[in-house]
Design a protein around this motif. Structure first.
Motif, short mmCIF file in Angstrom:
data_model
loop_
_atom_site.label_atom_id
_atom_site.label_comp_id
_atom_site.label_asym_id
_atom_site.label_seq_id
_atom_site.Cartn_x
_atom_site.Cartn_y
_atom_site.Cartn_z
N TYR A 160 49.89 27.18 43.44
CA TYR A 160 50.01 27.89 42.16
C TYR A 160 51.13 27.29 41.32
N LEU A 188 46.23 34.73 38.26
CA LEU A 188 47.10 35.90 38.13
C LEU A 188 47.50 36.02 36.66
N ASP A 223 49.11 30.70 37.57
CA ASP A 223 49.99 31.87 37.42
C ASP A 223 51.29 31.41 36.76
#
Length: 690
Positions: free
Chosen positions: A554, A650, A672
């Motif tokens: 991420y 996210l 994210d």
């Protein structure tokens, strides 16, 4: 630019970067400049691929291969590391070379102007016999084969061409070539077209109205493709088949609606443009049906592969039954995105050291074997010392064993895409390097978050297509782009792009300490994603890749998107001109990303390098991080705990993190921004305080 060509159709320019891409290639239906659709043939039908194969099939030395191809105007793409990878991982056991698709520009009459083409001049210089321009074009044919005129008369293309042949006999200046794009021989336009007679004199010819092509085909998840037999479908709808399971019906085994079908395609112009408002009618037997519900029907698949059919016959029909297929076929619009997914693989050129090159080892092995055979022939001849022969033989056997071990070790190291990229990752970690295909320069920007940043002033990217899929890119079987057996493939078409890039290697120590310090927050952030198994097989591989080291994935992927977005904001780069290449692997200690642009994109060459200068890049990174703190969709985006497909993302949406599909390797998934800049656990949070 390469050209889609067929003698009885017309030439159409198509950029080679679009010809072999994620949405186009052999087996794909491409839209032409005339609004018609053509089916691109498999690569073994492409003239320059066939010509290259016959030219090098008896040659093994790479220099000799390059020289032989150069004589026929074909460029050999010299990326031997890539060739070895394809041989080992994809079983192209006899692959010798990758060749570039020739440029074939067209004039305003859609002619390749072959007389003045540099390839033709080269062929004449090398005393090659006359070779037609079509041998350097990509072959394709109209698909679907059904065309209709302005009155709605629906006929196969071969029938329309027969009518045109009859008209040519009546109207003397009219030629077969004037049929392209397909025209209605019974309907003249009010204007004339300009052409030239055999003596080169300008003449005027009556123009004929163009035909319109239908836009529906039948496809199955195994990749098979069919044209719709409308007269048989009409019989199906008006027969006693409705009570049967549609999927058990083979449309091509049915009879036509009558002995002499005369079909019409009738559209209700006053209603919405849906297939339910289209009526197929036969004027001979008066049977008719609308197409309501056609998209929901399933039919037996005949295993047809029309892209593999030879295009020599003017009455060529794309229908040819293949092997039995257990899947069902459904009606699909030719413009549907899910009708074609190309399996593309790209390699960045890096030099291969001679002592570790599998190709070099293979050649050494062959040389030592030749010596051993020579030694065997000397045995028994009294003029040679037997003891001396034994010493030489033992020496050669030891050398053979050493080379064999090198080959085996190399094969063990080169398993899988991550291992292949690891070689690039290690090379980009060098401080300085320069050759004809790669030029590196290491820089320092004074940020502890990065172990190394490298400006790649020159890089070469080679892209090949390995197959394609239909309907579902993950669950369907990949179809070959060639009709020959895999072991017969010695030549593959490829695209070589030259560009520039920035390689950023994040500090492993910094990542480790960050993960350890914020273990609780990071685990809570992604725990739902880790626990839930992927519902769709299409995304399982990506999920496994993320789960290998989720917080690092991420982090690096989000940072890559942040940089690309900032280049767009600050440097004026077109949104789709930049691409990412991720280097993330816990096993290999890979924590980096390459942001690059190539000559096939719209980025200005040199712009990316100038932004990579230490002072520029440091400020650009800080601006990007500051910009990522805010999103027009906040507070919803910032507080999001799972969005996009299967909640892969996210805090990431189109307003703040998502980029063009062509720029992202991972379908805009695994993003994210809070993992970068969150005040509590963000990796770069301290940079925002300065």
């Amino acid at each position: 630019m390469p050209t889609i060509s067929n003698e009885r159709q017309y030439n159409v320019s198509k950029s080679k970067h679009k010809l072999l891409s994620s949405v186009s290639g052999p087996g794909a239906i491409a839209t032409t400049l005339f609004g018609t659709h053509v089916l691109i043939s498999d690569v073994t039908k492409w003239g320059f691929v066939k010509k290259s194969f016959y030219k090098i099939r008896e040659i093994t030395d790479q220099k000799d291969i390059s020289n032989a191809l150069e004589k026929i105007g074909v460029q050999n793409i010299e990326d031997y590391r890539f060739i070895e990878f394809l041989k080992e991982q994809y079983d192209y056991v006899n692959l010798k070379c990758l060749i570039s698709i020739p440029d074939m520009p067209l004039n305003d009459r859609f002619s390749p102007n072959w007389k003045d083409n540099p390839i033709n001049k080269l062929l004449k210089k090398n005393s090659e016999r006359y070779i037609p321009a079509s041998d350097y074009m990509v072959s394709a044919t109209h698909f679907p084969k059904w065309f209709k005129n302005h009155r709605g008369d629906l006929k196969e293309l071969s029938v329309w061409f027969e009518l045109w042949e009859e008209e040519c006999k009546k109207v003397v200046p009219l030629k077969h070539k004037h049929f392209a794009p397909p025209r209605d021989a019974k309907n003249k336009n009010s204007y004339k077209i300009t052409d030239y007679d055999e003596d080169g004199n300008q003449i005027k010819i009556d123009a004929y109205k163009k035909l319109s092509q239908t836009y529906l085909v039948i496809a199955c998840p195994e990749g098979h493709l069919n044209d719709i037999p409308w007269s048989k479908y009409l019989n199906f709808k008006n027969g006693n088949y409705e009570h049967n399971d549609d999927a058990s019906i083979d449309l091509y085994d049915l009879e036509d609606c009558c002995k002499n079908p005369d079909l019409q395609w009738i559209e209700n112009k006053t209603q919405s443009e849906t297939i339910g408002n289209i009526i197929i009618k036969c004027k001979s037997c008066d049977k008719k049906t609308n197409l309501e519900g056609l998209g929901e029907r399933a039919f037996k698949c005949t295993g047809n592969k029309p892209w593999e059919v030879q295009l020599d016959n003017k009455n060529f029909s794309v229908f040819k039954k293949g092997r039995f297929c257990s899947k069902f076929m459904r009606v699909v619009p030719v413009s549907a995105r899910y009708l074609y997914f190309a399996d593309i693989f790209s390699s960045i050129y890096i030099p291969v050291d001679a002592d570790t090159s599998l190709r070099e080892n293979d050649l050494k092995y062959e040389d030592e074997l030749k010596k051993l055979r020579a030694i065997e022939q000397l045995k028994g001849e009294s003029i040679f010392c037997e003891e001396s022969i034994k010493i030489q033989e033992a020496k050669i056997l030891r050398e053979l064993e050493k080379i064999k071990n090198n080959i085996e070790n190399k094969k063990e190291r080169n398993i899988g895409e991550r291992e292949y990229r690891f070689a690039e990752y290690k090379y980009f970690s060098k401080k300085e390097y320069a050759d004809e295909g790669l030029k590196l320069k290491s820089i320092h920007i004074g940020l502890e978050h990065f172990k190394r940043i490298t400006i790649i002033e020159k890089l070469k990217l080679t892209t090949v297509q390995l197959g394609f899929r239909r309907i579902n890119p993950e669950n369907s079987k990949s179809q070959n782009i060639f009709s020959s057996k895999l072991e017969q493939i010695q030549v593959l078409p490829a695209i070589e792009s030259v560009g520039e890039g920035l390689f950023l290697e994040l500090s492993k120590n910094k990542i480790d300490s960050w993960q350890k310090k914020h273990k609780k927050e990071l685990n809570n952030r992604i725990k739902d994603f880790l626990v839930k198994p992927s519902e769709d097989a299409s995304y399982r591989e990506l999920k496994q890749e993320i789960c290998d080291n989720p917080s690092a994935f991420y982090l690096i992927h989000s940072f890559a998107h942040l940089l690309m977005k900032e280049f767009e904001f600050s440097c004026g780069y077109p949104a789709a001109s930049l691409r990412e290449r991720l280097y993330i692997s816990k096993k290999h200690d890979m924590y980096g990303v390459l942001i690059y642009t190539t000559d096939g994109s719209e980025g200005s060459m040199g712009g990316l390098i100038s932004q990579g200068e230490p002072s520029n890049l440091k400020n650009l990174i800080k601006r990007a991080l500051i910009r990522s703190e805010h999103c027009s969709s906040d507070p919803l985006c910032w507080e999001e705990t799972g969005q996009s497909i299967e909640k892969f993302n996210l805090s990431a949406c189109f307003s703040c993190m998502l980029v063009s599909e062509t720029s992202c390797e991972k379908m805009n998934l695994g993003l994210d921004r809070r993992i970068l800049v969150d005040p509590e656990f963000g990796f770069f949070k301290h940079l925002l305080d300065n």
